[in-house]
Scaffold this motif. Structure first.
Motif, PDB file in Angstrom:
ATOM      1  N   VAL A   1       1.134   7.726   5.200  1.00 36.46           N
ATOM      2  CA  VAL A   1       1.506   7.313   3.854  1.00 36.46           C
ATOM      3  C   VAL A   1       2.762   8.040   3.410  1.00 36.46           C
ATOM      4  CG1 VAL A   1       0.810   7.501   1.439  1.00 36.46           C
ATOM      5  CG2 VAL A   1      -0.770   6.563   3.107  1.00 36.46           C
ATOM      6  N   GLU A   2       2.891   9.295   3.809  1.00 36.09           N
ATOM      7  CA  GLU A   2       4.048  10.070   3.388  1.00 36.09           C
ATOM      8  C   GLU A   2       5.330   9.584   4.047  1.00 36.09           C
ATOM      9  OE1 GLU A   2       4.334  14.573   1.957  1.00 36.09           O
ATOM     10  OE2 GLU A   2       3.768  14.341   4.043  1.00 36.09           O
ATOM     11  N   SER A   3       5.242   9.070   5.265  1.00 35.32           N
ATOM     12  CA  SER A   3       6.439   8.594   5.965  1.00 35.32           C
ATOM     13  C   SER A   3       6.669   7.100   5.792  1.00 35.32           C
ATOM     14  CB  SER A   3       6.331   8.914   7.465  1.00 35.32           C
ATOM     15  OG  SER A   3       5.217   8.260   8.041  1.00 35.32           O
ATOM     16  N   PHE A   4       5.841   6.447   4.975  1.00 37.60           N
ATOM     17  CA  PHE A   4       5.945   5.001   4.781  1.00 37.60           C
ATOM     18  C   PHE A   4       7.218   4.668   4.001  1.00 37.60           C
ATOM     19  CE2 PHE A   4       4.365   1.152   2.346  1.00 37.60           C
ATOM     20  CZ  PHE A   4       4.542   0.286   3.411  1.00 37.60           C
ATOM     21  N   ASP A   5       7.904   3.587   4.400  1.00 34.93           N
ATOM     22  CA  ASP A   5       9.162   3.190   3.762  1.00 34.93           C
ATOM     23  C   ASP A   5       9.019   1.969   2.863  1.00 34.93           C
ATOM     24  OD1 ASP A   5      10.777   5.188   4.713  1.00 34.93           O
ATOM     25  OD2 ASP A   5      11.365   4.108   6.516  1.00 34.93           O
ATOM     26  N   GLY A   6       7.825   1.436   2.745  1.00 33.75           N
ATOM     27  CA  GLY A   6       7.639   0.246   1.931  1.00 33.75           C
ATOM     28  C   GLY A   6       7.013   0.558   0.587  1.00 33.75           C
ATOM     29  N   ILE A   7       6.396  -0.471  -0.005  1.00 36.98           N
ATOM     30  CA  ILE A   7       5.729  -0.353  -1.305  1.00 36.98           C
ATOM     31  C   ILE A   7       4.248  -0.631  -1.084  1.00 36.98           C
ATOM     32  CG2 ILE A   7       5.642  -1.201  -3.678  1.00 36.98           C
ATOM     33  CD1 ILE A   7       8.518  -2.211  -3.271  1.00 36.98           C
ATOM     34  N   ALA A   8       3.405   0.334  -1.421  1.00 34.95           N
ATOM     35  CA  ALA A   8       1.970   0.213  -1.190  1.00 34.95           C
ATOM     36  C   ALA A   8       1.219   0.527  -2.475  1.00 34.95           C
ATOM     37  CB  ALA A   8       1.517   1.138  -0.068  1.00 34.95           C
ATOM     38  N   VAL A   9       0.121  -0.205  -2.683  1.00 38.47           N
ATOM     39  CA  VAL A   9      -0.754   0.007  -3.827  1.00 38.47           C
ATOM     40  C   VAL A   9      -2.167   0.207  -3.297  1.00 38.47           C
ATOM     41  CG1 VAL A   9      -1.723  -0.977  -5.935  1.00 38.47           C
ATOM     42  CG2 VAL A   9       0.688  -1.349  -5.386  1.00 38.47           C
ATOM     43  N   LEU A  10      -2.798   1.296  -3.722  1.00 37.36           N
ATOM     44  CA  LEU A  10      -4.191   1.576  -3.360  1.00 37.36           C
ATOM     45  C   LEU A  10      -5.055   1.336  -4.585  1.00 37.36           C
ATOM     46  CD1 LEU A  10      -3.622   5.033  -1.600  1.00 37.36           C
ATOM     47  CD2 LEU A  10      -3.244   2.758  -0.653  1.00 37.36           C
ATOM     48  N   THR A  11      -6.148   0.624  -4.435  1.00 35.89           N
ATOM     49  CA  THR A  11      -7.070   0.411  -5.548  1.00 35.89           C
ATOM     50  C   THR A  11      -8.416   1.021  -5.201  1.00 35.89           C
ATOM     51  OG1 THR A  11      -7.935  -1.715  -4.766  1.00 35.89           O
ATOM     52  CG2 THR A  11      -5.901  -1.756  -6.066  1.00 35.89           C
ATOM     53  N   THR A  12      -9.079   1.550  -6.192  1.00 33.39           N
ATOM     54  CA  THR A  12     -10.393   2.158  -5.982  1.00 33.39           C
ATOM     55  C   THR A  12     -11.210   2.061  -7.262  1.00 33.39           C
ATOM     56  OG1 THR A  12     -11.563   4.189  -5.374  1.00 33.39           O
ATOM     57  CG2 THR A  12      -9.502   4.442  -6.581  1.00 33.39           C
ATOM     58  N   ASN A  13     -12.513   1.917  -7.092  1.00 34.94           N
ATOM     59  CA  ASN A  13     -13.433   1.966  -8.229  1.00 34.94           C
ATOM     60  C   ASN A  13     -13.881   3.386  -8.517  1.00 34.94           C
ATOM     61  OD1 ASN A  13     -13.220  -0.785  -8.131  1.00 34.94           O
ATOM     62  ND2 ASN A  13     -15.194  -1.102  -7.114  1.00 34.94           N
TER      63      ASN A  13
END
Length: 715
Positions: free
Chosen positions: A588-600
């Motif tokens: 996740v730290e080296s990721f170059d895109g756009i990410a969204v994490l969802t959690t309850n």
């Protein structure tokens, strides 16, 4: 009558057309070869008692066999008139032959042998002459023995080694030695058509390389070479010319071509997929090297990952390409992987390629739209003047080819409706550039909602706006202003949406994707999590790698399933779970895109993930005012409503999330359609009661009031 098998008579005519200045030296040298052939014919006739035998070259008489036995050498060197009054004079203008000799490291005997082998391809008269001199009417090209004879080189001397596989003529592909089953001196020589065409003034790419390579032209409206381009050009001009461009989100292919143009070289851009799929990749690599050296150019190959250099076959192909090019021409390879010394015997100069600054990206968009508008009949001024177009493309990461294709599609979409290019045209065209690789690993959603469709608290709305702002300006802040921290952190944006189910997390991710003009890819965790050790990490790596190359928002729904807390190791299963979490922290730290994490359940996420998040948005259960707005939005304007429909009371009494409100609205709409009358409060409360039972919630008289008894009577 003189037949084709008879010796030609003296008096060969010179070409009627005056040759152009660029190839005048070639014609002069061919005339010199012709004089050698005349002399060889005269010597052969003098030693032949029956030179006019109509069947000469088709059989061997006893007398002819005796003459062969009496001769010490079947190929006697012809006196070489390279010096003296008959020697060819140096052209006042440096011709192509001299340039070819310099580029391929040829010495004068090599040039003479090349011209002897090439003569039948330029003047058909040499075919009959060579057939006569070979004493075989079917062999109308020069053999090695005949070429050595015409160049005054003894057949048993060192000249024969100029046709060995490692010799410049053969190794560079200038001359092909055919009929390997024959003895060396009787093997036929052939010059590829591309070599002949080049010496005659043709600068087109070898037809055998069709679909494998293209010539890159200069980029229009270029204010000047950037520092990275100058550095690449300097690296390509030193030593072996082998350069590796480490792609960090930039446009290495365009920069490589610009660097070669800045150095005065011809950029030859190679399709790596076509090269890997060629029937004989090694032979294709040698032809590419010959073409680059022949035209005074350089090769650009990438992404190098397409050749699969981590596999033995791919590494062998990269090594063969580097070896074929050698020191003759620059070779620029680019890709996202670091160079492995096992790929080739020579180590390159590595040049990092950062993403372009926003001003450069906007300039490339303007140029692409201007060219596309001209081809589709749109006015360039109206197609590029709107500043909103530049803002619409700010979040995209595209190379020059993708921008050019997207601009063409956008212009065609606008031309179909007879209007100028709009932001929605660009966004549609950019989405068309996304590959299908990520669609095989995640579910693709094309956003159809906007900010007006969201009913959220002001604080959550601001957090979502901050996420879109970061994605839109990350190149300027993290790249141009160098605000990215160290530790191998990428240029990606990672956000966490936390809240109960149905509070609008997935819909908010869709709204952010729509605002950025991107698609939303929802990762199906059932296809990611694997019971076998290490397979989950591999699946996630494929998703992250594909997502980095597309302009999209990546959504991990119910992320706590894979981003959970690390625990104390008590058995092998705990150790494996911790390895997965540690890998995700790093990826996740080296990721170059756009990410969204969802959690309850935000508390289930590891604290180390929280530190690496850029935006954390909390989605609380909506209050009464927000629930009323949700009821209005979900019912819309098309569903007929009864005059007494009491939405404010429903919003006040029933504490539901947005997802549950939408489910109730759909259920009530079905009941209204079945009854054939407008939607009333009783139908709406009955739908809420069904939703309560589905969720397992208590049904209280204080909450439902008089509608509860009516609903029970209906049941």
């Amino acid at each position: 009558m003189t037949t084709a098998h008879q010796a030609p008579r003296p008096g060969l005519r010179e070409p009627d057309d005056t040759p152009p200045t660029a190839v005048a030296d070639l014609w002069e040298r061919l005339g010199h070869i012709e004089r050698r052939v005349r002399l060889a014919v005269a010597v052969r006739r003098e030693a032949d008692p029956e030179p006019d035998d109509p069947f000469r070259g088709q059989y061997l008489t006893a007398a002819a066999a005796e003459r062969v036995l009496d001769s010490r050498d079947a190929f006697r060197p012809v006196p070489d008139p390279s010096h003296g009054p008959d020697a060819p004079q140096e052209s006042p203008e440096r011709g192509r032959i001299a340039a070819l000799a310099e580029r391929f490291g040829l010495v004068p005997p090599d040039v003479d042998l090349l011209l002897v082998a090439m003569a039948p391809d330029i003047d058909a008269r040499f075919e009959r002459l060579y057939g006569y001199l070979n004493d075989d009417l079917t062999r109308r090209r020069a053999t090695i023995g005949l070429a050595l004879e015409l160049c005054g080189l003894p057949a048993a001397g060192p000249g024969r080694f100029r046709f060995s596989p490692a010799a410049p003529l053969v190794a560079a592909g200038l001359v092909e030695v055919l009929e390997a089953e024959r003895p060396l001196l009787s093997r036929v020589l052939r010059v590829p058509d591309r070599i002949t065409a080049h010496l005659l003034g043709d600068d087109g790419v070898d037809g055998r390389l069709h679909g494998l390579v293209r010539v890159a032209g200069p980029q229009e409206e270029q204010p000047g070479p950037c520092p990275t381009t100058l550095r690449i050009a300097a690296a390509a001009g030193t030593g072996s010319g082998l350069v590796h461009l480490l792609d960090r989100g930039g446009d290495p292919g365009r920069l490589a071509a610009d660097a070669l143009l800045a150095a005065g070289l011809r950029p030859l851009v190679v399709d790596p997929a076509a090269l890997a799929a060629a029937p004989e990749p090694d032979r294709a690599a040698r032809m590419l090297a010959t073409e680059a050296r022949l035209s005074g150019g350089g090769l650009v190959v990438g992404p190098v990952e397409t050749l699969a250099p981590e596999q033995p076959k791919g590494a062998a192909l990269v090594g063969a390409l580097c070896a074929a090019v050698g020191d003759g021409s620059p070779l620029i390879l680019y890709g996202k992987k670091n160079w492995d010394p096992l790929w080739a015997g020579e180590s390159p100069v590595t040049v990092p390629v950062p993403p372009p600054d926003p001003a450069d990206a906007a300039r490339r968009w303007r140029h692409a739209l201007t060219g596309a508008g001209a081809s589709t009949g749109l006015a360039a001024a109206t197609a590029t003047a709107d500043a909103r177009l530049a803002d619409a493309t700010r979040a995209y990461r595209l190379d020059s080819g993708q921008i050019r294709r997207a601009a063409a599609v956008a212009s065609r979409l606008a031309a179909l409706e007879g209007r100028t290019v709009e932001a929605r045209d660009l966004r549609t065209a950019v989405r068309a550039q996304n590959g299908a690789g990520l669609a095989r690993l995640a579910r693709r959603i094309e956003p159809t909602v906007g900010w007006d469709d969201l009913v959220l608290p002001p604080a959550t709305h601001r957090q979502l706006s901050d996420l879109a702002l970061r994605a839109r300006h990350r190149e300027q802040v993290l790249g141009q202003w160098r605000m990215r921290p160290g530790g191998g952190r990428g240029r990606g944006i990672v956000a966490l949406f936390a809240g109960e189910s149905g509070t609008g997390k997935t819909m908010s991710a869709e709204v952010v994707a729509a605002d950025l003009g991107m698609e939303l890819y929802v990762v199906d965790l059932s296809s990611v999590v694997d019971k076998y050790v290490g397979e989950t990490e591999k699946n996630l790596e494929r998703i992250f790698a594909e997502a980095s190359d597309v302009n999209a928002v990546l959504l991990f729904d119910e992320a706590d399933a894979v981003f959970g807390k690390r625990s104390q190791v008590k058995d092998a299963q705990d150790r494996h779970a911790n390895v997965e979490s540690a890998y995700l922290l790093q990826r996740v730290e080296s990721f170059d895109g756009i990410a969204v994490l969802t959690t309850n359940l935000r508390a289930n996420l590891d604290e180390a993930f929280t530190r690496r998040l850029d935006v954390v948005a909390d989605f609380p259960v909506p209050d009464a005012q927000q629930r009323l707005a949700l009821w209005e939005r979900c019912l819309g304007t098309e569903v007929p409503r009864a005059p007494g429909l009491d939405l404010p009371t429903c919003a006040e009494r029933f504490e539901l999330t947005g997802g549950s409100i939408r489910a109730c609205a759909v259920t009530a709409a079905y009941q209204a359609a079945e009854s054939g009358r407008p939607l009333d409060t009783e139908q709406l409360v009955a739908a809420v009661l069904a939703e309560y039972r589905k969720l397992g919630r208590l049904v209280l008289d204080s909450e439902f009031g008089p509608w509860l008894e009516r609903a029970r009577r209906r049941d």
